[in-house]
Design a protein around this motif. Structure first.
Motif, PDB file in Angstrom:
ATOM      1  N   THR A 132       0.880  -1.170   0.000  1.00  0.00           N
ATOM      2  CA  THR A 132       0.000   0.000   0.000  1.00  0.00           C
ATOM      3  C   THR A 132       0.916   1.218   0.000  1.00  0.00           C
ATOM      4  O   THR A 132       1.806   1.330   0.844  1.00  0.00           O
ATOM      5  N   LEU A 133       0.706   2.125  -0.940  1.00  0.00           N
ATOM      6  CA  LEU A 133       1.520   3.330  -1.058  1.00  0.00           C
ATOM      7  C   LEU A 133       0.909   4.419  -0.185  1.00  0.00           C
ATOM      8  O   LEU A 133      -0.290   4.693  -0.277  1.00  0.00           O
ATOM      9  N   ILE A 134       1.735   5.029   0.657  1.00  0.00           N
ATOM     10  CA  ILE A 134       1.254   6.040   1.605  1.00  0.00           C
ATOM     11  C   ILE A 134       2.023   7.335   1.390  1.00  0.00           C
ATOM     12  O   ILE A 134       3.259   7.340   1.417  1.00  0.00           O
ATOM     13  N   PHE A 135       1.286   8.422   1.190  1.00  0.00           N
ATOM     14  CA  PHE A 135       1.862   9.759   1.071  1.00  0.00           C
ATOM     15  C   PHE A 135       1.394  10.589   2.258  1.00  0.00           C
ATOM     16  O   PHE A 135       0.199  10.589   2.574  1.00  0.00           O
ATOM     17  N   CYS A 136       2.304  11.321   2.890  1.00  0.00           N
ATOM     18  CA  CYS A 136       1.968  12.232   3.994  1.00  0.00           C
ATOM     19  C   CYS A 136       2.372  13.634   3.565  1.00  0.00           C
ATOM     20  O   CYS A 136       3.551  13.892   3.313  1.00  0.00           O
ATOM     21  N   ILE A 137       1.381  14.529   3.501  1.00  0.00           N
ATOM     22  CA  ILE A 137       1.635  15.896   3.065  1.00  0.00           C
ATOM     23  C   ILE A 137       1.041  16.882   4.060  1.00  0.00           C
ATOM     24  O   ILE A 137       0.158  16.522   4.843  1.00  0.00           O
ATOM     25  N   PRO A 138       1.527  18.111   4.049  1.00  0.00           N
ATOM     26  CA  PRO A 138       1.011  19.116   4.977  1.00  0.00           C
ATOM     27  C   PRO A 138      -0.493  19.342   4.798  1.00  0.00           C
ATOM     28  O   PRO A 138      -1.073  18.989   3.764  1.00  0.00           O
ATOM     29  N   GLY A 139      -1.097  19.950   5.800  1.00  0.00           N
ATOM     30  CA  GLY A 139      -2.537  20.117   5.838  1.00  0.00           C
ATOM     31  C   GLY A 139      -3.111  21.278   5.053  1.00  0.00           C
ATOM     32  O   GLY A 139      -4.324  21.357   4.888  1.00  0.00           O
ATOM     33  N   SER A 140      -2.287  22.173   4.550  1.00  0.00           N
ATOM     34  CA  SER A 140      -2.852  23.301   3.801  1.00  0.00           C
ATOM     35  C   SER A 140      -3.333  22.815   2.430  1.00  0.00           C
ATOM     36  O   SER A 140      -2.739  21.925   1.821  1.00  0.00           O
ATOM     37  N   THR A 141      -4.408  23.429   1.955  1.00  0.00           N
ATOM     38  CA  THR A 141      -4.950  23.039   0.658  1.00  0.00           C
ATOM     39  C   THR A 141      -3.943  23.314  -0.451  1.00  0.00           C
ATOM     40  O   THR A 141      -3.820  22.524  -1.398  1.00  0.00           O
ATOM     41  N   SER A 142      -3.189  24.396  -0.342  1.00  0.00           N
ATOM     42  CA  SER A 142      -2.190  24.687  -1.382  1.00  0.00           C
ATOM     43  C   SER A 142      -1.085  23.629  -1.398  1.00  0.00           C
ATOM     44  O   SER A 142      -0.615  23.243  -2.471  1.00  0.00           O
ATOM     45  N   ALA A 143      -0.684  23.139  -0.240  1.00  0.00           N
ATOM     46  CA  ALA A 143       0.322  22.071  -0.190  1.00  0.00           C
ATOM     47  C   ALA A 143      -0.240  20.786  -0.785  1.00  0.00           C
ATOM     48  O   ALA A 143       0.458  20.066  -1.506  1.00  0.00           O
ATOM     49  N   CYS A 144      -1.506  20.499  -0.504  1.00  0.00           N
ATOM     50  CA  CYS A 144      -2.144  19.306  -1.083  1.00  0.00           C
ATOM     51  C   CYS A 144      -2.228  19.419  -2.590  1.00  0.00           C
ATOM     52  O   CYS A 144      -1.953  18.461  -3.307  1.00  0.00           O
ATOM     53  N   ARG A 145      -2.589  20.583  -3.071  1.00  0.00           N
ATOM     54  CA  ARG A 145      -2.691  20.802  -4.518  1.00  0.00           C
ATOM     55  C   ARG A 145      -1.326  20.607  -5.178  1.00  0.00           C
ATOM     56  O   ARG A 145      -1.202  19.918  -6.192  1.00  0.00           O
ATOM     57  N   MET A 146      -0.299  21.216  -4.614  1.00  0.00           N
ATOM     58  CA  MET A 146       1.042  21.089  -5.181  1.00  0.00           C
ATOM     59  C   MET A 146       1.513  19.634  -5.144  1.00  0.00           C
ATOM     60  O   MET A 146       2.014  19.106  -6.132  1.00  0.00           O
TER      61      MET A 146
END
Length: 180
Positions: A132-146
Motif C-alpha cells: 500500500t503506497l502512503i503519502f503524507c503531506i502538509p494540511g494546507s490546501t495549497s500544499a495538497c494541490r502542489m
C-alpha cells in the motif's frame, strides 16, 4: 524485469486521511480537495476519514487500510509540521516496509518556490506498507494541490513513464501480470 508502466489506465482505490484537531467534514478543504482530485482523474475513493492528531488514532486508521485487501493508496494530509501536536511522521514511519525518500525531498524542493526556506519545516514523507503506497503531506490546501499535481498524480498513474508505483501495489498483479 517487471514492466513499470502500461498503456492502459488502471484505476486505483485510494483512501484519504485528514489529521487534525480542528477539521470536520464541513471545513476539511484539504481532504475534500484531494478526494475530488483523485476522483476526477478516474481513481476510486474507498474512504475519507478525519482523526485527531494522536499517534495511536492515526496508526489505528492506517493499519485497517493497510491490512485490508482493497486500499492501494493512502494520502494523509496534516500533522507533518513541528508543533507539539504534529505526529503524523511518528505514527506512520514504524508502519513502513520501505520508505520513498525522494518524495519528501522533491516535495520540499517544489514547495520552496511557494514558501521559501519555511519548506524545511515540512516533514512530508512517503513509503510502502503491505504493498500500500502512503503519502503524507502538509494540511494546507495549497500544499495538497502542489503535492497532488506535481508528484502524486503521475506516480499513481499506470501510464506514467518511465515508471510509477501503480504496478507495484496490492491486487494489481492479476490484472497486469507483473506481480503475483
Amino acid at each position: 524485469m517487471a514492466k513499470t508502466y502500461t498503456d492502459e489506465f488502471i484505476p486505483l482505490t485510494v483512501s484519504i486521511l485528514t489529521v487534525s484537531d480542528t477539521r470536520n467534514r464541513a471545513n476539511d478543504t484539504s481532504g475534500n480537495y484531494l478526494a475530488d482530485a483523485v476522483s476526477n482523474v478516474g481513481h476510486n475513493i474507498r474512504e475519507k476519514a478525519i482523526v485527531v492528531d494522536n499517534i495511536y488514532k492515526i496508526r489505528s486508521q492506517l493499519s485497517s487500510w493497510i491490512a485490508d485487501e482493497v486500499t492501494q493508496v493512502i494520502i494523509i494530509t496534516g500533522g507533518t509540521g513541528f508543533t507539539e501536536r504534529d505526529s503524523t511522521p511518528e505514527a506512520v514511519i514504524p508502519l513502513f516496509d520501505k520508505t520513498v525518500d525522494g518524495f519528501g525531498e522533491l516535495f520540499r524542493q517544489l514547495s520552496y518556490d511557494d514558501i521559501g526556506t519555511s519548506t524545511i519545516q515540512s516533514r512530508a514523507l512517503a513509503g510502502l506498507a503491505n504493498d500500500t503506497l502512503i503519502f503524507c503531506i502538509p494540511g494546507s490546501t495549497s500544499a495538497c494541490r502542489m503535492g497532488w499535481e506535481k508528484i502524486i498524480k503521475s506516480q499513481i498513474d499506470s501510464r506514467h513513464k518511465p515508471c510509477n508505483f501503480a504496478l507495484r501495489l496490492k491486487n494489481i498483479g492479476s490484472e497486469c501480470g507483473t506481480r503475483g
